[in-house]
Structure formats: C-alpha cells, structure tokens
Design a protein around this motif. Structure first.
Motif, PDB file in Angstrom:
ATOM      1  N   PHE A 157      46.027  55.128  41.907  1.00  0.00           N
ATOM      2  CA  PHE A 157      44.773  55.382  42.621  1.00  0.00           C
ATOM      3  C   PHE A 157      44.207  54.080  43.145  1.00  0.00           C
ATOM      4  CE2 PHE A 157      43.469  54.933  38.151  1.00  0.00           C
ATOM      5  CZ  PHE A 157      42.451  54.013  38.242  1.00  0.00           C
ATOM      6  N   LEU A 181      40.080  48.390  43.423  1.00  0.00           N
ATOM      7  CA  LEU A 181      40.542  48.646  42.059  1.00  0.00           C
ATOM      8  C   LEU A 181      41.767  49.543  42.113  1.00  0.00           C
ATOM      9  CD1 LEU A 181      37.302  49.395  40.000  1.00  0.00           C
ATOM     10  CD2 LEU A 181      38.619  47.289  40.075  1.00  0.00           C
ATOM     11  N   TYR A 182      42.802  49.172  41.422  1.00  0.00           N
ATOM     12  CA  TYR A 182      44.011  49.995  41.350  1.00  0.00           C
ATOM     13  C   TYR A 182      44.791  49.637  40.102  1.00  0.00           C
ATOM     14  CZ  TYR A 182      46.308  45.818  43.242  1.00  0.00           C
ATOM     15  OH  TYR A 182      46.754  44.542  43.446  1.00  0.00           O
ATOM     16  N   PRO A 183      45.483  50.619  39.522  1.00  0.00           N
ATOM     17  CA  PRO A 183      46.249  50.305  38.312  1.00  0.00           C
ATOM     18  C   PRO A 183      47.507  49.515  38.654  1.00  0.00           C
ATOM     19  CG  PRO A 183      46.488  52.632  38.855  1.00  0.00           C
ATOM     20  CD  PRO A 183      45.537  52.044  39.860  1.00  0.00           C
TER      21      PRO A 183
END
Lengths: 294, 180
Positions: A157, A221-223
């Motif tokens: 995401f 923001l991202y994993p």
C-alpha cells in the motif's frame, strides 16, 4: 576369461541378487526424482491465488461538492497485473480539492499496471505526482492518497495524508497506514515528555495534515515488503469521511462474509445512519479476497 | 549493530514502576521487568537487578538468569535478552513478550537462541503495551517506519487512540538489526 562354472553357486546367486537390488533401487530413486521435478513443474504460481471481489461507494455527504475521487483498475488481467485501488480526498479549506484529487487518481490510473515489487520506484513516481501538483498550485491545493496494490496473495500500500487502508481479518479491523497529521506529532511529543495524550486531540490544528499530495517534498508511506493476504481477508480503502464517524469495532461487526457489495452497503448505511450534520464526502473501496467455488 | 528505542511511560499511574535495564557492549543485553504488576517487587530488587545487568557482557545468559531469579521475586514477570546483528538469545517468564518481524511475517519469539539478519525488527513489551496493538498493526508499522524511534512513535499513536496513555505503566523497546 571367467569360467562361471568355477564360481561357487552361493556367491553367484548373491551377486545376481545384489545386482538386481541395485537396479531396482536405481529405478525407484529415478522415479522419486522424476516425480519431484514433475510436481514442481506443474505448480502454477497463480493456481492458489485469491480472487478479489470489489465494491465501492462514493457519496457527497452534507458537502456541496464531491472532492473525493477513486480509481479501481480493470480486473481483466488480474492474475498477471493484479489490482490497484485508490482513494484521494481533496483537502478541505484549500481551493481546487476536486481537481487535485481527480488529477491524483488519473495519474495513478496511468501508472497501472505497476511493478508490484518495485515499491521504491512506485513511491518515487507518487512523489513526482505530488511535486507536479505543487508546481501547478504552489501548495494552495492538495489531496490525500490511500492506495493498495494486490497481486496474487500479497498486498502493498501507499499512503500520503490521512485517508485509510484497512485490513479486516478474522473479525478484527486494523488501519494499516499511519495518519500524517499534526495530532500524530503532538502525541509523539507528549509521550516523550511522559504525559498523557488526551490534550493532543483537543488542539485546534490537530487534524491539519503534515504531508499531502501537493506538498513540495511528500513522504510516501509504504511497507518495505509485501504483506501476505489470506482467504477471507477484506481490504477497505477509504477517505476520512468514513472513519471519522464509524469506528474500527463497528466495521469489524458489519463486515460481511458474503460479498464486498454487502460490506460496502453496510458501511455506507452505517455512515448515513449517523446523520452527521457536517458529514464530509465519504468514499470507500471494499476488496474481499477469497477462493472461487469451482 | 542494533538500533533501539525505549518507551517507559507511567501511564495514568503515580509513578513508573516497571524497569528496563540495558548493557551495551559488543552485544546488547536487556532486562525488562514487569514490576509494576508485582506487589512483592521492591526498590532493592530493582537496584540488584540493575547491578547484575551493568557490565554483564562477559557473563553467560544462563548464569545471568540464575542470578536474576535469585534477586527478583518469583512472581515477577520478566524478559531477558542478549542480541547482536546475527543472533538473539532470549529468556522470558510471564507476560512480557518479544515479537519479531522477519521477511514480512510476525512471530512471537520463544525462549532460546534465534538467528537474525539485516532488517529484522523486534519489539519487546509488557502485556499492557501489547494490549491495544494487534499483530497486523505491529507488522504494518514496522514495515512502514524507517527507524526504531519512528516505529515506536507509530505504536504510541495506536496506544493513544485506545487509552490516551492514562492506563497502566507502559514499557517497550523497538529494535532494528542493521548490518555494519
């Protein structure tokens, strides 16, 4: 020359038996190895892939304008390209919220299909979208972005601002992305000072975004690694118009096991039934993952 | 190298009564005592435990466990670990946990020796800390944060949503394995 008649019969029969045993072992070993490779050859990476069932709602609430925008990629080539779904919420209080959110989802749609594992590159591209908005509107307009990319049984995401990516698993709802707003900074500071955090929520600027699409240098923001998905998981991508009035507990209770449409319908009714006189635009994309019944 | 960040918050209580002691030599040795929930735990127990951990790098973990168990009440829950960028050796008793995020999966660490690799993330905390943080949240926050401090900030936001830090003492440590 060997005269077999001179070899004692017990040694001869033992040799023949040994040879036979060796041959049988060889055939058996070959069969095992062959079977092993055939089995792995037959594995289709998509064979066990979860199938998405998608539904959405997109409502104005009590606002005069619809400043939320959404995008859901086509599912024709799902097994190869996966699915991308995103919601962008035009920032209230600034001009051109609708224009900017539309621009954001339009740019995301042009990025499809994304390279699933190239998360850094995708984040850079999202940052470039933000920069182009900043160059056009000079920080006088902005929007949030909450976006998921699902391929086979994995999800990544991307998030900028305070829209939400939620995972509903086994009756428990978790908002996966942190909100990039002022209250988060206040909480961190109060905790470091050893104080309780209730005061942070009362701050008049608490909901102000510290990052958004349209900021000069946005933090996306991202994993760092994809998140594994399981049969029965539901992903909800939504604007804060939903989560401001419906708690995670309520979402867990009303998340349907039947279909994404059912969950979306329940969620929409939940927001509508709150009858909030200042109800913000509310948009959500519901993706339910499961195995098709053959 | 182990990058770490510590949270020790009194919550809504009058004082912070949990204890976290650390010794950073070639390896990091950490003792987390869930002493706020133990009526038998005294200040003297804390001082003794601290003395045991300070400069404990040359003492084996087994010996350290033996000594600690002599110094603290048998009712006190604790977690003792020794970590470097290759391994973690852990021993815990009761409601203090360590969870590891490894290759996108989260696992609660059991007592014993575990191998580590670059980028592994570990969160140790008391039951009170983990009460309002689901494994999915812990995993998502670990994977979106770029430092142990930011990871802790994210976790604190989740605790704050639930309790506003007005409940029990909260103790936690976030760690990230960084290859030198």
């Amino acid at each position: 020359m060997i005269d077999f008649a001179e070899i004692p019969s017990n040694i001869l029969s033992a040799s023949i038996l040994g040879g036979l045993f060796f041959l049988v072992s060889l055939v058996f070993f070959g069969y095992v190895i062959y079977g092993h490779f055939i089995k792995y050859k037959k594995v289709d990476l998509n064979y066990d892939a979860l199938t998405p069932d998608v539904a959405y709602f997109h409502e104005k609430g009590k606002r005069d304008y619809q400043e939320d925008s959404l995008y859901i990629s086509e599912l024709d080539d799902y097994k190869k390209s996966g699915i991308v779904a995103c919601v962008s919420d035009g920032m209230g209080g600034l001009d051109f919220g609708d224009e900017v959110s539309e621009y954001v989802v339009d740019c995301i749609s042009k990025m499809f299909p994304l390279s699933f594992f190239a998360v850094d590159e995708n984040a850079t591209n999202i940052r470039r979208i933000s920069e182009s908005i900043s160059n056009t509107y000079h920080q006088k307009a902005g929007a949030t972005l909450a976006m998921v990319n699902i391929l086979n049984n994995y999800m990544t995401f991307y998030s900028v601002g305070d829209s939400n990516v939620m995972l509903v698993r086994k009756g428990e709802t978790t908002i996966l992305n942190q909100k990039q707003n002022y209250v988060s900074l206040l909480i961190a500071n109060l905790v470091k000072a050893g104080k309780p955090t209730l005061a942070a929520y009362g701050n008049p600027r608490a909901r102000a975004l510290t990052d958004f699409m349209g900021n000069t240098v946005s933090r996306v923001l991202y994993p760092s690694k994809p998140i594994r998905l399981y049969d029965g998981d539901t992903i909800i991508v939504c604007s804060d118009g939903v989560t401001d009035v419906v708690t995670e507990k309520y979402i867990s209770q009303h998340c349907s096991n039947v279909s994404a449409a059912n969950t979306a319908s329940n969620l929409k009714l939940m927001v509508r039934n709150r009858k909030n006189p200042k109800q913000d635009n509310y948009t959500a994309i519901v993706i339910k993952l499961g195995r098709p019944i053959v | 190298m182990i990058e770490y960040y510590t949270l020790s918050h009194k919550g809504g209580q009058e004082e912070y009564r949990d204890n976290i002691f650390m010794d950073y030599a070639k390896q990091l040795t950490m003792l987390m005592l869930f002493s706020s929930k133990d009526e038998n735990f005294t200040l003297a127990n804390g001082i003794s435990a601290n003395a045991l951990i300070t400069g404990s790098a040359s003492v084996s973990l087994e010996k350290l466990i033996e000594k600690i168990e002599k110094e603290i009440p048998s009712t006190c829950n604790y977690l003792l670990l020794r970590i470097d960028d290759k391994h973690i050796d852990i021993h815990r008793r009761g409601s203090v946990y360590a969870k590891i995020i490894k290759r996108g999966e989260i696992i609660t660490l059991s007592n014993g020796f575990h191998s580590l690799e670059d980028g592994d993330q570990i969160c140790c905390g008391t039951k009170e800390f983990f009460k309002n943080i689901t494994d999915n949240a812990l995993l998502a926050d670990a994977m979106t944060s770029i430092s142990s401090e930011e990871w802790m900030d994210y976790l604190c936001c989740r605790v704050s949503e639930a309790t506003h830090f007005e409940g029990e003492n909260l103790s936690a440590v976030t760690m990230i394995v960084r290859e030198d």
